[in-house]
Design an enzyme around this catalytic site. Structure first.
Site, mmCIF file in Angstrom:
data_model
loop_
_atom_site.group_PDB
_atom_site.id
_atom_site.type_symbol
_atom_site.label_atom_id
_atom_site.label_comp_id
_atom_site.label_asym_id
_atom_site.label_seq_id
_atom_site.Cartn_x
_atom_site.Cartn_y
_atom_site.Cartn_z
ATOM 1 N N MET A 119 -8.720 8.605 0.220
ATOM 2 C CA MET A 119 -9.523 8.143 1.045
ATOM 3 C C MET A 119 -10.597 10.031 0.971
ATOM 4 O O MET A 119 -9.660 10.904 0.543
ATOM 5 C CB MET A 119 -8.933 9.124 2.530
ATOM 6 N N HIS A 129 -1.072 -1.167 -3.923
ATOM 7 C CA HIS A 129 -2.509 -0.645 -3.925
ATOM 8 C C HIS A 129 -2.650 0.326 -3.389
ATOM 9 O O HIS A 129 -1.200 1.223 -2.852
ATOM 10 C CB HIS A 129 -2.502 -1.872 -2.612
ATOM 11 N N ASP A 163 -4.723 3.362 -1.654
ATOM 12 C CA ASP A 163 -5.974 4.437 -1.335
ATOM 13 C C ASP A 163 -5.911 5.659 -0.967
ATOM 14 O O ASP A 163 -5.402 6.755 -0.621
ATOM 15 C CB ASP A 163 -4.679 3.320 0.448
ATOM 16 N N MET A 198 -12.195 4.132 -0.403
ATOM 17 C CA MET A 198 -12.620 4.761 0.972
ATOM 18 C C MET A 198 -12.987 5.797 0.496
ATOM 19 O O MET A 198 -13.058 6.919 1.984
ATOM 20 C CB MET A 198 -11.854 4.828 1.804
ATOM 21 N N SER A 223 1.498 -1.053 0.152
ATOM 22 C CA SER A 223 -0.064 0.053 -0.249
ATOM 23 C C SER A 223 0.680 1.069 -0.219
ATOM 24 O O SER A 223 1.170 1.405 0.971
ATOM 25 C CB SER A 223 -0.890 0.008 0.770
ATOM 26 N N MET A 231 -11.517 -6.036 5.543
ATOM 27 C CA MET A 231 -9.880 -5.022 6.073
ATOM 28 C C MET A 231 -10.564 -5.752 6.955
ATOM 29 O O MET A 231 -10.804 -6.320 8.011
ATOM 30 C CB MET A 231 -11.231 -3.544 6.125
ATOM 31 N N HIS A 281 -8.357 1.555 -4.066
ATOM 32 C CA HIS A 281 -9.473 1.034 -2.629
ATOM 33 C C HIS A 281 -9.837 2.603 -2.597
ATOM 34 O O HIS A 281 -9.055 3.258 -1.870
ATOM 35 C CB HIS A 281 -8.434 0.309 -1.991
ATOM 36 N N ASP A 284 -6.350 -6.499 4.446
ATOM 37 C CA ASP A 284 -5.815 -4.788 3.732
ATOM 38 C C ASP A 284 -5.825 -4.523 5.845
ATOM 39 O O ASP A 284 -6.907 -4.508 6.264
ATOM 40 C CB ASP A 284 -6.555 -4.155 3.156
HETATM 41 C C1 DX5 Z 1 -6.287 1.473 5.837
HETATM 42 C C2 DX5 Z 1 -5.656 1.451 4.212
HETATM 43 C C3 DX5 Z 1 -4.691 0.040 4.508
HETATM 44 C C4 DX5 Z 1 -3.143 0.959 4.750
HETATM 45 C C5 DX5 Z 1 -2.592 -0.551 5.785
HETATM 46 O O1 DX5 Z 1 -7.342 2.273 5.639
HETATM 47 O O2 DX5 Z 1 -7.168 0.544 3.727
HETATM 48 O O3 DX5 Z 1 -4.172 -0.088 3.001
HETATM 49 O O4 DX5 Z 1 -2.287 1.299 3.996
HETATM 50 O O5 DX5 Z 1 -1.544 0.041 5.783
HETATM 51 P P1 DX5 Z 1 -0.497 -1.053 6.953
HETATM 52 O O6 DX5 Z 1 -0.514 -2.139 6.674
HETATM 53 O O7 DX5 Z 1 0.024 -0.111 7.416
HETATM 54 O O8 DX5 Z 1 -2.376 -1.579 8.016
HETATM 55 ZN ZN ZN Z 2 -6.431 -0.363 2.149
#
Ligand code: DX5
Ligand code: ZN
Length: 212
Positions: free
Chosen positions: A35, A31, A33, A66, A6, A135, A64, A173
């Site tokens: 947000m 990956h 993320d 969010m 990620s 998750m 991903h 994840d």
């Molecule tokens: C969290 C994200 C993850 C995050 C994971 O909301 O969806 O992808 O980057 O990070 P680690 O592996 O540090 O928990």
């Molecule tokens: Zn993620």
């Protein structure tokens, strides 16, 4: 096991350097993320940044989202050249429609479940999915602790997929590290996302290799 590091835990002040070693690593996906500060209590990066990342990343992208109303951004994700587009079941009132739209756009649809959302919500949509992302932390931040209940969810999802003779992939994840990767593999996971465990390591490529 496939690994999807990620970017959230990468050094944003030098993404070119991060991508240089990453492209040479054994990682299977990158990956990403996204947000919005509404669906999750944090904001990461948006499409103008990801456009540049996509240009210098040579691995398939595992996006991903969010965010609320992720269907509004299907074109933006497509323009990145994404392989997987993950939307949260909790963020989609008409999940079947959104999944169909992602497929029509030429991407692989994936549905993400928060830790408190039971695997059973997938009963009537699983046939349409190429991947389910479970998750193992509450989404929004990297570096959180793995929620142990996830093992049982992976097993339940494996059972659902196998009982229908499907090939849907299972991705996990949040809080994934060398401490739990083996157990996740045994429970039936196919792809592991790892942020801080990879980008926070002294030798990230070696951690990817060992996770695999
Ligand atoms: C969290 C994200 C993850 C995050 C994971 O909301 O969806 O992808 O980057 O990070 P680690 O592996 O540090 O928990
Ligand atoms: Zn993620």
């Amino acid at each position: 096991m496939q690994i999807s590091p990620s970017l959230l835990s990468a050094d944003f002040s030098n993404l070119e350097r991060e991508m240089a070693w990453f492209n040479q690593s054994e990682a299977d996906f990158l990956h990403l993320d996204v947000m919005d500060g509404v669906f999750v209590p944090n904001i990461s990066f948006g499409f103008p940044v990801l456009k540049h990342v996509a240009r210098i990343c040579q691995k398939p992208l595992d996006v991903h989202l969010m965010i609320v109303q992720p269907e509004k951004f299907i074109n933006e994700v497509k323009e990145l050249g994404a392989y997987y587009m993950n939307v949260h079941a909790e963020a989609c009132t008409h999940l079947h429609r959104v999944v169909s739209q992602i497929r029509q756009a030429g991407m692989h649809p994936a549905v993400t479940l928060n830790p408190s959302t039971p695997v059973g919500v997938l009963e009537d949509i699983i046939e349409e999915l190429d991947m389910v992302l479970l998750m193992s932390v509450n989404p929004g931040f990297g570096g959180q602790s793995f929620i142990d209940r996830t093992y049982a969810k992976v097993r339940a999802l494996r059972q659902l997929i196998d009982s229908r003779g499907l090939h849907t992939r299972i991705e996990v994840d949040g809080g994934v590290s060398l401490d739990n990767a083996q157990q996740l593999a045994e429970a039936g996971a196919d792809i592991l996302v790892a942020g801080s465990a990879v980008f926070g390591a002294a030798d990230p490529a070696e951690v990817i290799r060992r996770l695999k």
